[in-house]
Design a protein around this motif. Sequence first.
Motif, short mmCIF file in Angstrom:
data_model
loop_
_atom_site.label_atom_id
_atom_site.label_comp_id
_atom_site.label_asym_id
_atom_site.label_seq_id
_atom_site.Cartn_x
_atom_site.Cartn_y
_atom_site.Cartn_z
N VAL A 1 0.86 -1.36 0.14
CA VAL A 1 -0.13 0.09 -0.23
C VAL A 1 0.85 1.18 0.10
O VAL A 1 0.64 2.17 -0.69
N VAL A 2 1.75 1.49 0.90
CA VAL A 2 2.67 2.43 0.82
C VAL A 2 3.38 2.84 -0.30
O VAL A 2 3.88 3.76 -0.79
N SER A 3 3.70 1.52 -0.91
CA SER A 3 4.70 1.81 -2.33
C SER A 3 3.75 2.33 -3.11
O SER A 3 4.17 3.23 -4.24
N VAL A 4 2.60 1.84 -3.50
CA VAL A 4 1.53 2.54 -4.23
C VAL A 4 1.30 3.82 -3.96
O VAL A 4 1.18 4.65 -4.89
N LEU A 5 1.32 4.15 -2.64
CA LEU A 5 0.97 5.50 -2.45
C LEU A 5 2.30 6.50 -2.73
O LEU A 5 2.00 7.65 -3.13
N ALA A 6 3.65 5.73 -2.77
CA ALA A 6 4.44 6.69 -3.22
C ALA A 6 4.39 6.93 -4.62
O ALA A 6 4.91 8.13 -5.23
N GLY A 7 4.09 5.88 -5.35
CA GLY A 7 3.98 6.28 -6.78
C GLY A 7 3.01 7.06 -7.00
O GLY A 7 3.14 8.17 -7.98
N ALA A 8 1.83 7.11 -6.31
CA ALA A 8 0.61 8.00 -6.80
C ALA A 8 0.90 9.60 -6.28
O ALA A 8 0.60 10.41 -6.77
N ALA A 9 1.57 9.43 -5.26
CA ALA A 9 2.13 10.82 -4.51
C ALA A 9 3.23 11.61 -5.54
O ALA A 9 2.92 12.73 -5.97
N ALA A 10 4.00 10.90 -6.11
CA ALA A 10 4.94 11.14 -6.89
C ALA A 10 4.28 11.91 -8.16
O ALA A 10 4.73 12.83 -8.89
N TYR A 11 3.47 10.95 -8.76
CA TYR A 11 2.76 11.38 -9.79
C TYR A 11 1.86 12.72 -9.80
O TYR A 11 2.01 13.44 -10.76
N LEU A 12 1.31 12.99 -8.71
CA LEU A 12 0.61 14.14 -8.42
C LEU A 12 1.53 15.47 -8.45
O LEU A 12 1.29 16.52 -9.13
N VAL A 13 2.48 15.33 -7.76
CA VAL A 13 3.80 16.07 -7.59
C VAL A 13 4.03 16.71 -8.96
O VAL A 13 4.22 17.71 -9.37
N TRP A 14 4.43 15.63 -9.90
CA TRP A 14 5.00 15.78 -11.05
C TRP A 14 4.14 16.65 -12.01
O TRP A 14 4.22 17.34 -12.85
N ALA A 15 2.62 16.07 -11.91
CA ALA A 15 1.57 16.51 -12.96
C ALA A 15 1.29 17.95 -12.50
O ALA A 15 1.00 18.65 -13.53
N LEU A 16 1.32 18.35 -11.38
CA LEU A 16 1.06 19.89 -10.97
C LEU A 16 2.16 20.61 -10.87
O LEU A 16 2.29 21.73 -10.57
N HIS A 17 3.49 20.11 -11.34
CA HIS A 17 4.62 20.76 -11.46
C HIS A 17 5.21 21.52 -10.22
O HIS A 17 5.39 22.52 -10.22
N ILE A 18 5.11 20.54 -8.97
CA ILE A 18 5.09 21.13 -7.66
C ILE A 18 6.52 20.99 -7.30
O ILE A 18 7.08 19.75 -7.46
N VAL A 19 7.32 22.06 -6.92
CA VAL A 19 8.68 22.06 -6.49
C VAL A 19 8.75 21.85 -4.97
O VAL A 19 7.80 22.43 -4.31
N VAL B 1 8.49 11.83 -0.83
CA VAL B 1 8.84 11.20 0.24
C VAL B 1 8.40 11.58 1.50
O VAL B 1 8.20 10.71 2.52
N VAL B 2 7.99 12.87 1.63
CA VAL B 2 7.24 13.14 2.78
C VAL B 2 5.77 12.23 2.99
O VAL B 2 5.43 12.19 4.38
#
Length: 379
Positions: free
Chosen positions: A120-138, A143-144
Motif C-alpha cells: 500500500v505504501v509503495s503504491v501511495l509513493a507512486g501516486a504521490a510522485a505522479y501528483l507532484v510531477w503532474a502539478l509541477h510542484i517544487v 517522500v514526505v
Amino acid sequence: MFASTLTRHLSHGFSALGHAVTPRGLRGVLDVDFGRAGLAVPLRVGVAVAVVFIIGGVTGQHAVAGFAALGALISAFCRPDPYPVRAGRLAVLGTGITASIGIGAVLGATGSNVFLVTAVVSVLAGAAAYLVWALHIVGPGAVVFVFGAAGAQVFAKDAGDVVLSVAVTAGGALIGMLAALAPWLYGLARDRFTRTHRVAESGVARREPIWVTLRRAPHRSLFARGVRITIAGALGAAIAMALGFEHPMWALMGAVAAMQGVGYHVTVHRGVQRLLGNVAGAVLAAILLALPLGYWGAVVAIVIFQILAEIASTVNYALCSVAVTPMALLLTSLGAGLAPAAAIDRVLDTAVGIVVGIVVAAVTITGVDAEAVARRPAQ
C-alpha cells in the motif's frame, strides 16, 4: 524484433549502471551554490513547525505533534510559484499529506501485516510522485507522504488514533498553508485596509486552474515513472526485510527519494548525496538520541534542523540530508522512542533503498535518458 529491442534496452541499462560509478557520472555530487540560499522561506517553515509543536506540547499531545509538523511541512513546497497559484497547490498538498497519514493510520489500526503495508505504501509513493510531477510542484517531494504514512502505521492502534492523527495533520497543514502564504495574505489585508489595488502579477499563463494543469500533464509518461517508483519502493523494502533490517520503510523511502528526480543522472546524484548526508547526519542523530532531551529539547533541535535543511535544499542535497536525517529520527522518536543504534539502521536501510532505486532506474531507463547518459562523457 522483440529480442533485438530487449537486447538494446538491456544494453542501455548496463551502460547507465556503469555510468553511475564513473568519476564523470558522479561529478557534481559535491557541488554547492550558496548564492541560491535564502532565509525567508526556511524561516517561515521553521515558524510553522514550531507553532504546531508548541500547540502539541501545551495540549499534551506529544505523540501526535509530529504528524501536525508533517502537515505544516507543506509550507516548504511551491517556492517559485506566484501566490495565487501556490494557494491551490498547497491545498492539494495539505489534502494529500492528510490522506496519506490517514491511510497509514488505518493500516496500523487494522493490524495489517508488513507485506500489505509495503504494498500500500509503495503504491501511495507512486501516486504521490505522479501528483507532484503532474502539478509541477517544487519541494521535498513524495517522500514526505511516505514518511507520514509509515509513521502513522506504527502509531495507530485503534479508530481513535486514526481520527486523532488525521485531525492534527489537517490542522498542521492549515498552519503550514498560512505560513507559506503569509506575505501575500498580509499584502491583501493591507491593501484592503488602505483601499489600494495591487498590480496584477506577471505570468498569467501560470495561473491556470489545477484541473487544467492536470489535463495538460503527459499522463502516460508520468504514470510509467510512478510505477517505477512503486516497484523500486516495494523492492527496496523487501530486500531490507530479507536482510533482517528492522525498518524496511526507511529502505522504501530511500528508493523513493533517489528516484523522484527527473533524469537518470539526477537519480544517481540524489542517491549518492542522500547516502553521504545520511552517514554524517546519523552521527549527529546518534549523539542527540543518547541525550535526555525530553520533548522540548527535541522540538528545539527539530526546528533548527528543519530550517537548516530548507536553507541547504537549494545549495546541495547532501548538506540537506545531513540536517534531514537527525530531524527525521528525532521526529520519529517523539511518538515511538528510538535508541542511538537506530541511526545506524537508518544508514543501512537507506543505502539499500538508494541502490535499488538506481538499479531500477537503470533497468527501466528511457531512450531519451539513455542518450543523455551516453552524451555526458563527451560533454
